[in-house]
Motif scaffolding. Structure first.
Motif, PDB file in Angstrom:
ATOM      1  N   ALA A 102       0.834  -1.209   0.000  1.00 36.67           N
ATOM      2  CA  ALA A 102       0.000   0.000   0.000  1.00 36.67           C
ATOM      3  C   ALA A 102       0.866   1.256   0.000  1.00 36.67           C
ATOM      4  O   ALA A 102       0.550   2.234  -0.683  1.00 36.67           O
ATOM      5  N   LEU A 103       1.941   1.234   0.753  1.00 37.62           N
ATOM      6  CA  LEU A 103       2.822   2.402   0.837  1.00 37.62           C
ATOM      7  C   LEU A 103       3.574   2.647  -0.465  1.00 37.62           C
ATOM      8  O   LEU A 103       3.623   3.772  -0.964  1.00 37.62           O
ATOM      9  N   LEU A 104       4.162   1.589  -1.025  1.00 39.50           N
ATOM     10  CA  LEU A 104       5.039   1.749  -2.186  1.00 39.50           C
ATOM     11  C   LEU A 104       4.341   1.546  -3.525  1.00 39.50           C
ATOM     12  O   LEU A 104       4.891   1.905  -4.560  1.00 39.50           O
ATOM     13  N   ARG A 129      10.702   4.328   6.850  1.00 35.95           N
ATOM     14  CA  ARG A 129      10.880   4.823   8.222  1.00 35.95           C
ATOM     15  C   ARG A 129       9.880   5.928   8.551  1.00 35.95           C
ATOM     16  O   ARG A 129       9.374   5.995   9.674  1.00 35.95           O
ATOM     17  N   ALA A 130       9.588   6.794   7.588  1.00 35.64           N
ATOM     18  CA  ALA A 130       8.593   7.849   7.842  1.00 35.64           C
ATOM     19  C   ALA A 130       7.226   7.220   8.131  1.00 35.64           C
ATOM     20  O   ALA A 130       6.550   7.610   9.089  1.00 35.64           O
ATOM     21  N   ALA A 131       6.833   6.238   7.342  1.00 37.33           N
ATOM     22  CA  ALA A 131       5.547   5.562   7.559  1.00 37.33           C
ATOM     23  C   ALA A 131       5.561   4.769   8.861  1.00 37.33           C
ATOM     24  O   ALA A 131       4.563   4.732   9.586  1.00 37.33           O
ATOM     25  N   PHE A 132       6.696   4.152   9.184  1.00 35.87           N
ATOM     26  CA  PHE A 132       6.824   3.392  10.433  1.00 35.87           C
ATOM     27  C   PHE A 132       6.667   4.331  11.625  1.00 35.87           C
ATOM     28  O   PHE A 132       5.927   4.039  12.567  1.00 35.87           O
ATOM     29  N   ALA A 133       7.334   5.471  11.580  1.00 37.02           N
ATOM     30  CA  ALA A 133       7.263   6.433  12.681  1.00 37.02           C
ATOM     31  C   ALA A 133       5.842   6.971  12.851  1.00 37.02           C
ATOM     32  O   ALA A 133       5.397   7.206  13.978  1.00 37.02           O
ATOM     33  N   GLN A 134       5.130   7.125  11.748  1.00 38.77           N
ATOM     34  CA  GLN A 134       3.740   7.599  11.804  1.00 38.77           C
ATOM     35  C   GLN A 134       2.779   6.489  12.233  1.00 38.77           C
ATOM     36  O   GLN A 134       1.632   6.764  12.557  1.00 38.77           O
ATOM     37  N   GLY A 135       3.249   5.260  12.203  1.00 39.20           N
ATOM     38  CA  GLY A 135       2.424   4.128  12.602  1.00 39.20           C
ATOM     39  C   GLY A 135       1.577   3.544  11.491  1.00 39.20           C
ATOM     40  O   GLY A 135       0.837   2.593  11.709  1.00 39.20           O
ATOM     41  N   SER A 136       1.698   4.058  10.285  1.00 36.86           N
ATOM     42  CA  SER A 136       0.812   3.626   9.200  1.00 36.86           C
ATOM     43  C   SER A 136       1.151   2.258   8.620  1.00 36.86           C
ATOM     44  O   SER A 136       0.334   1.684   7.897  1.00 36.86           O
ATOM     45  N   ILE A 137       2.321   1.717   8.919  1.00 41.71           N
ATOM     46  CA  ILE A 137       2.682   0.387   8.407  1.00 41.71           C
ATOM     47  C   ILE A 137       2.991  -0.584   9.544  1.00 41.71           C
ATOM     48  O   ILE A 137       3.678  -1.580   9.356  1.00 41.71           O
TER      49      ILE A 137
END
Length: 150
Positions: A81-83, A104-112
């Motif tokens: 979904a992210l990529l 890492r940006a998506a991980f930090a935001q919690g979305s993945i």
């Protein structure tokens, strides 16, 4: 050469700082982090991968459990979904700067992070993300696009 990773290890590698289940596991993962940082491509696999190797045959090994298989499915869906490309078994991914920054940006935001639910390492990984991913061992240099859309 390529590094064989199961889908949830695409998330784990984002916060790996040299801590793990056993000394053998940690030493192996440090070598894998160096390979990824040197630009080796990733091939996504189903089931135990290069990271799991030292744990195979250990008492209480969880690599084949249903919860880990579920974690892989959730991670694969999140990365796709992210990529916007396949992240399931057989997919090829280059751990480029762009790939790591987006992940890492998506991980930090919690979305993945749905795959991280009930993972014993989640609090450590959350702290690493909050710190700006200080001391992580998987880093990359500029290179070609992060994924092979084929």
């Amino acid at each position: 050469m390529t590094v064989r990773l199961r889908p949830h290890h695409l998330l784990c590698m984002l916060t790996f700082v040299g801590k793990g289940y056993t000394e053998a596991f940690t030493e192996n993962y440090i070598r894998i982090a160096a390979r990824l940082s040197a630009g080796e491509d990733i091939v996504v696999v189903e089931g135990p991968d290069d990271v799991c190797g030292p744990m195979l045959g250990e008492p209480g090994m969880h690599c084949l459990s249903e919860s880990v298989t579920d974690r892989d499915l959730k991670a694969s869906d999140a990365v796709e979904a992210l990529l916007g490309v396949s992240a399931g078994p057989g997919s090829s991914i280059r751990p480029s700067i762009d790939f790591l920054q987006r992940m890492r940006a998506a991980f930090a935001q919690g979305s993945i992070r749905d795959a991280c639910e009930r993972c014993e390492w989640s609090p450590l990984c959350t702290g690493i993300a909050i710190s700006g991913f200080d001391d992580v061992l998987v880093v990359a240099t500029a290179g070609p696009p992060p994924c092979d859309p084929g």
